[in-house]
Design an enzyme around this catalytic site. Structure first.
Site, PDB file in Angstrom:
ATOM      1  N   LEU A   1     -22.633 -82.421  -2.654  1.00 20.71           N
ATOM      2  CA  LEU A   1     -23.695 -81.640  -2.039  1.00 20.71           C
ATOM      3  C   LEU A   1     -23.112 -80.313  -1.574  1.00 20.71           C
ATOM      4  O   LEU A   1     -22.058 -80.289  -0.925  1.00 20.71           O
ATOM      5  CB  LEU A   1     -24.284 -82.389  -0.843  1.00 20.71           C
ATOM      6  CG  LEU A   1     -25.399 -81.643  -0.114  1.00 20.71           C
ATOM      7  CD1 LEU A   1     -26.666 -81.625  -0.961  1.00 20.71           C
ATOM      8  CD2 LEU A   1     -25.670 -82.250   1.245  1.00 20.71           C
TER       9      LEU A   1
ATOM     10  N   LYS B   1     -30.046 -83.679  -1.901  1.00 22.29           N
ATOM     11  CA  LYS B   1     -29.894 -84.341  -0.599  1.00 22.29           C
ATOM     12  C   LYS B   1     -30.973 -85.409  -0.454  1.00 22.29           C
ATOM     13  O   LYS B   1     -31.872 -85.337   0.386  1.00 22.29           O
ATOM     14  CB  LYS B   1     -29.959 -83.301   0.528  1.00 22.29           C
ATOM     15  CG  LYS B   1     -29.209 -83.724   1.789  1.00 22.29           C
ATOM     16  CD  LYS B   1     -29.021 -82.532   2.704  1.00 22.29           C
ATOM     17  CE  LYS B   1     -28.410 -82.920   4.034  1.00 22.29           C
ATOM     18  NZ  LYS B   1     -27.032 -83.400   3.932  1.00 22.29           N
TER      19      LYS B   1
ATOM     20  N   ARG C   1     -47.335 -99.764  -3.664  1.00 21.63           N
ATOM     21  CA  ARG C   1     -46.051 -99.733  -4.361  1.00 21.63           C
ATOM     22  C   ARG C   1     -46.244 -99.647  -5.870  1.00 21.63           C
ATOM     23  O   ARG C   1     -46.877-100.500  -6.492  1.00 21.63           O
ATOM     24  CB  ARG C   1     -45.211-100.966  -4.018  1.00 21.63           C
ATOM     25  CG  ARG C   1     -43.779-100.883  -4.550  1.00 21.63           C
ATOM     26  CD  ARG C   1     -42.985-102.132  -4.208  1.00 21.63           C
ATOM     27  NE  ARG C   1     -41.586-101.975  -4.585  1.00 21.63           N
ATOM     28  CZ  ARG C   1     -41.105-102.136  -5.807  1.00 21.63           C
ATOM     29  NH1 ARG C   1     -41.938-102.460  -6.793  1.00 21.63           N
ATOM     30  NH2 ARG C   1     -39.814-101.977  -6.053  1.00 21.63           N
TER      31      ARG C   1
ATOM     32  N   GLU D   1     -16.152 -85.617  -2.222  1.00 17.47           N
ATOM     33  CA  GLU D   1     -16.490 -85.270  -0.848  1.00 17.47           C
ATOM     34  C   GLU D   1     -16.298 -86.498   0.017  1.00 17.47           C
ATOM     35  O   GLU D   1     -15.690 -87.485  -0.416  1.00 17.47           O
ATOM     36  CB  GLU D   1     -17.910 -84.711  -0.744  1.00 17.47           C
ATOM     37  CG  GLU D   1     -18.994 -85.589  -1.333  1.00 17.47           C
ATOM     38  CD  GLU D   1     -20.365 -84.917  -1.343  1.00 17.47           C
ATOM     39  OE1 GLU D   1     -20.510 -83.852  -0.725  1.00 17.47           O
ATOM     40  OE2 GLU D   1     -21.284 -85.470  -1.955  1.00 17.47           O
TER      41      GLU D   1
ATOM     42  N   HIS E   1     -43.808 -97.738  -9.234  1.00 18.27           N
ATOM     43  CA  HIS E   1     -42.725 -96.833  -9.597  1.00 18.27           C
ATOM     44  C   HIS E   1     -43.247 -95.473 -10.038  1.00 18.27           C
ATOM     45  O   HIS E   1     -42.613 -94.444  -9.804  1.00 18.27           O
ATOM     46  CB  HIS E   1     -41.869 -97.445 -10.719  1.00 18.27           C
ATOM     47  CG  HIS E   1     -40.927 -98.509 -10.246  1.00 18.27           C
ATOM     48  ND1 HIS E   1     -41.354 -99.746  -9.842  1.00 18.27           N
ATOM     49  CD2 HIS E   1     -39.579 -98.500 -10.093  1.00 18.27           C
ATOM     50  CE1 HIS E   1     -40.306-100.473  -9.473  1.00 18.27           C
ATOM     51  NE2 HIS E   1     -39.221 -99.745  -9.614  1.00 18.27           N
TER      52      HIS E   1
ATOM     53  N   TYR F   1     -34.018 -84.668   2.310  1.00 17.32           N
ATOM     54  CA  TYR F   1     -33.924 -84.252   3.702  1.00 17.32           C
ATOM     55  C   TYR F   1     -32.938 -83.117   3.850  1.00 17.32           C
ATOM     56  O   TYR F   1     -32.190 -82.788   2.930  1.00 17.32           O
ATOM     57  CB  TYR F   1     -33.475 -85.423   4.582  1.00 17.32           C
ATOM     58  CG  TYR F   1     -31.997 -85.730   4.516  1.00 17.32           C
ATOM     59  CD1 TYR F   1     -31.130 -85.309   5.523  1.00 17.32           C
ATOM     60  CD2 TYR F   1     -31.451 -86.430   3.438  1.00 17.32           C
ATOM     61  CE1 TYR F   1     -29.774 -85.591   5.471  1.00 17.32           C
ATOM     62  CE2 TYR F   1     -30.106 -86.705   3.371  1.00 17.32           C
ATOM     63  CZ  TYR F   1     -29.261 -86.289   4.392  1.00 17.32           C
ATOM     64  OH  TYR F   1     -27.915 -86.558   4.325  1.00 17.32           O
TER      65      TYR F   1
ATOM     66  N   ARG G   1     -31.995 -75.011   0.712  1.00 19.35           N
ATOM     67  CA  ARG G   1     -31.451 -76.213   0.072  1.00 19.35           C
ATOM     68  C   ARG G   1     -32.469 -77.340   0.083  1.00 19.35           C
ATOM     69  O   ARG G   1     -32.602 -78.098  -0.886  1.00 19.35           O
ATOM     70  CB  ARG G   1     -30.153 -76.642   0.771  1.00 19.35           C
ATOM     71  CG  ARG G   1     -29.464 -77.822   0.096  1.00 19.35           C
ATOM     72  CD  ARG G   1     -28.114 -78.120   0.709  1.00 19.35           C
ATOM     73  NE  ARG G   1     -28.233 -78.568   2.105  1.00 19.35           N
ATOM     74  CZ  ARG G   1     -27.179 -78.911   2.856  1.00 19.35           C
ATOM     75  NH1 ARG G   1     -25.955 -78.825   2.359  1.00 19.35           N
ATOM     76  NH2 ARG G   1     -27.349 -79.318   4.100  1.00 19.35           N
TER      77      ARG G   1
END
Length: 235
Positions: free
Chosen positions: A199, A143, A100, A175, A102, A33, A52
């Site tokens: 980030l 992110k 579902r 951070e 993996h 995101y 980004r």
């Protein structure tokens, strides 16, 4: 519109939107995101945020279903549908849909957008912080939607009555739970280098550019908890 949710071409007020159960975000948090402020219908630093966003997706082999220019045009169009131009603009892409497993399927990714009214303070009021060991994964530069460690740290800070948690690996400050952290010491601006442990913040990047314009020395190098505690200012 007071709020706006968008999913793969459909949009409405957020409370009217629903997401298919087969979206991989539900099983694995499988997506990335980006987000930022919008003022007077102008999205701040959109080029840097979109760059980004695409970089995070590429690092996870997620193929965003639109181009950078198409995404910018979409965001600008959605912003103009809102009753106010002062907004929080959030967008994410999830790997796709399927039962579902993996091993992820081939196929298009799912694009989400969320717009909500948001004002921003002048940044002059100081905040209280605590420190916590940084137990997050080793891909902090992506992110990703997997934010559980940051959520836990932010909730702990709220529970004890402070606004932010400064994370550290051993003695090195990385951070915060939901922001970058830098310090000023003896007229020098210190900030953690842009590696896999943090980030790369858009606001931090603009702050560094402002330091250069103002003749403030910038050191993008690791600093310690003792450096943090003895700083003239923590940002």
């Amino acid at each position: 519109m007071k709020t706006l949710g968008y999913y793969n071409g459909k949009y409405d007020e957020i409370e009217n939107m629903s997401i298919p159960m087969t979206d991989r975000v539900h099983w694995f948090g499988d997506g990335v995101y980006d987000a930022g402020p919008c003022r007077n219908y102008h999205i701040f630093a959109m080029d840097e945020h979109v760059d980004r966003f695409f970089n995070s997706a590429a690092l996870l082999d997620i193929k965003i279903p639109v181009s950078k220019d198409e995404l910018k045009a979409l965001l600008n169009d959605l912003v103009r549908k809102m009753d106010t131009g002062n907004l929080f603009v959030y967008y994410q892409v999830t790997r796709g849909s399927g039962l579902r497993n993996h091993v992820y399927p081939e196929g298009p990714a799912n694009l989400w957008v969320m717009l909500t009214p948001a004002e921003i303070g002048d940044g002059k009021a100081p905040i209280s912080c605590i420190t916590e060991p940084d137990t997050r994964f080793y891909h902090c530069n992506i992110k990703t939607l997997n934010l559980l460690p940051s959520v836990v740290a932010a909730q702990h800070a709220k529970r004890i009555g402070v606004q932010e948690t400064v994370l550290h690996r051993d003695d090195i400050v990385t951070e915060c739970a939901h922001s970058n952290v830098s310090i000023l010491k003896d007229g020098v601006f210190y900030s953690h280098p842009n590696d896999e442990f943090i980030l790369r913040g858009i606001a931090k990047t603009h702050m560094i550019q402002a330091c250069y314009r103002l003749g403030i020395t910038v050191m993008e190098k690791c600093f310690t908890l003792d450096d943090l505690r003895s700083a003239d200012e923590i940002i």
